[in-house]
Design a protein around this motif. Structure first.
Motif, PDB file in Angstrom:
ATOM      1  N   ALA A  60      46.206  34.783  -1.065  1.00  0.00           N
ATOM      2  CA  ALA A  60      45.553  34.223   0.110  1.00  0.00           C
ATOM      3  C   ALA A  60      44.511  35.196   0.645  1.00  0.00           C
ATOM      4  O   ALA A  60      44.593  36.413   0.428  1.00  0.00           O
ATOM      5  N   ALA A  61      43.527  34.676   1.351  1.00  0.00           N
ATOM      6  CA  ALA A  61      42.501  35.522   1.960  1.00  0.00           C
ATOM      7  C   ALA A  61      43.128  36.385   3.057  1.00  0.00           C
ATOM      8  O   ALA A  61      44.086  35.980   3.727  1.00  0.00           O
ATOM      9  N   ILE A  62      42.591  37.583   3.211  1.00  0.00           N
ATOM     10  CA  ILE A  62      43.043  38.478   4.282  1.00  0.00           C
ATOM     11  C   ILE A  62      42.679  37.876   5.629  1.00  0.00           C
ATOM     12  O   ILE A  62      41.559  37.412   5.847  1.00  0.00           O
ATOM     13  N   THR A  63      43.625  37.871   6.560  1.00  0.00           N
ATOM     14  CA  THR A  63      43.395  37.370   7.914  1.00  0.00           C
ATOM     15  C   THR A  63      43.752  38.447   8.927  1.00  0.00           C
ATOM     16  O   THR A  63      44.417  39.433   8.599  1.00  0.00           O
ATOM     17  N   GLU A  64      43.325  38.255  10.158  1.00  0.00           N
ATOM     18  CA  GLU A  64      43.619  39.232  11.206  1.00  0.00           C
ATOM     19  C   GLU A  64      45.100  39.268  11.545  1.00  0.00           C
ATOM     20  O   GLU A  64      45.648  40.301  11.896  1.00  0.00           O
ATOM     21  N   ASP A  65      45.753  38.111  11.473  1.00  0.00           N
ATOM     22  CA  ASP A  65      47.187  38.066  11.749  1.00  0.00           C
ATOM     23  C   ASP A  65      47.807  36.947  10.920  1.00  0.00           C
ATOM     24  O   ASP A  65      47.116  36.215  10.217  1.00  0.00           O
TER      25      ASP A  65
END
Length: 308
Positions: A60-65
């Motif tokens: 999955a794409a990196i997210t802030e949280d």
């Protein structure tokens, strides 16, 4: 997974930005929504609330949280199903033991508890098997610290515990078995960022776009279709990344020459093969499931079960 005397099950889940890990299973963290269309293959398939998902295919794409959408919940359902299926259990009350980066623990702990307790009754199907799970309690543990929690009593002297993750690197300073919070940090650099930088470097040097999975094969010394010269370039760049991390730790005041160092988790594989200094007082715990096992250990202590 551990069964308590009252019938509840403790399940530790390390929801990484690249891999999901339980005490016994490791899977990719990608989530793909299929809607109401039933998948052709049941492998990695989750059915919940009238929709189908693929859980564990790709990154999955990196997210802030991880609390701004339902993806972490879907990964957690898959993780619980894997552990429950191993013991042929399909109906369970679960104490969920999860984790957060060490430096973010105090700030984000209640956010993660609130996230998981919004929906505690989970009826779903995973890979064709039905499960009915009630999340009875959520325990949040600090990453990195959890990976060594069961052995803290044997850690005499000064130790630097380093967990190179996908998004962050956690560093916990331990003195005579006690974590020193004021000397423990989280660094915003880790494997996903390194891989992206290596891909950029390979593009400059070779003119080729090297897929992430091929970079990882070269890094982990697995069989690869890349030319030998490309593999050596990638490994050379990884040595530079590890050297840069060691320099940063020294610049932040850690006495790298004299402190015992333990690399834990999947990042320990990279440190073992590419860190060039301090090897005479460095250990490598390469168990990808170390944090998840630590979450279960700590949860058992919290729930009043003596741990041998």
């Amino acid at each position: 997974m551990y069964r308590l005397d009252d019938g509840r099950y403790i399940i530790g889940f390390d929801d990484g930005y690249q891999l999901g890990k339980t005490a016994n299973f490791v899977f990719d963290n990608g989530i793909h929504r299929l809607g109401t269309t039933e998948p052709t293959l049941k492998e990695n398939s989750l059915f919940y609330d009238g929709e189908y998902y693929k859980v564990g295919e790709g990154r999955a794409a990196i997210t802030e949280d991880k609390v701004s959408d339902d993806d972490a919940r879907f990964r957690t359902m898959a993780a619980m199903a894997m552990e429950l299926r191993k013991e042929a259990v399909h109906n369970a009350e679960v104490v969920l033991a999860a984790g957060l980066p060490f430096s973010n623990y105090g700030r984000d702990r209640m956010k993660l508890i609130d996230y998981y307790t919004q929906q505690t009754d989970l009826d779903f199907t995973y890979e064709g098997d039905e499960y009915s799970v009630t999340v009875e309690k959520v325990i949040v543990c600090p990453q990195c610290y959890s990976a060594v929690a069961s052995r803290l009593g044997n850690m005499k002297g000064d130790y630097l515990v380093v967990d190179i993750g996908s998004k962050t690197t956690d560093v916990v300073y331990v003195q005579n078995g006690l974590p020193i919070e004021s000397r423990s940090i989280t660094i915003e650099k880790a494997m996903v960022k390194w891989i992206k930088e290596i891909q950029g470097g390979m593009k400059v040097q070779t003119g080729k776009d090297i897929p992430e999975h091929e970079v990882m094969k070269a890094a982990l010394k697995e069989d690869s279709n890349l030319p030998g010269a490309y593999v050596e370039l990638i490994r050379g760049m990884l040595r530079e990344k590890m050297h840069s991390l060691e320099l940063e730790l020294a610049e932040r005041g850690y006495s790298m020459e004299y402190t015992n160092i333990i690399y834990v988790g999947g990042g320990a594989l990279i440190a073992r093969d590419y860190a060039g200094r301090y090897r005479n007082h460095t250990a490598y715990d390469c168990d990808l499931c170390a944090n998840a096992k630590g979450y279960e250990f700590l949860a058992r202590q919290i729930e009043g079960k003596k741990v041998p």
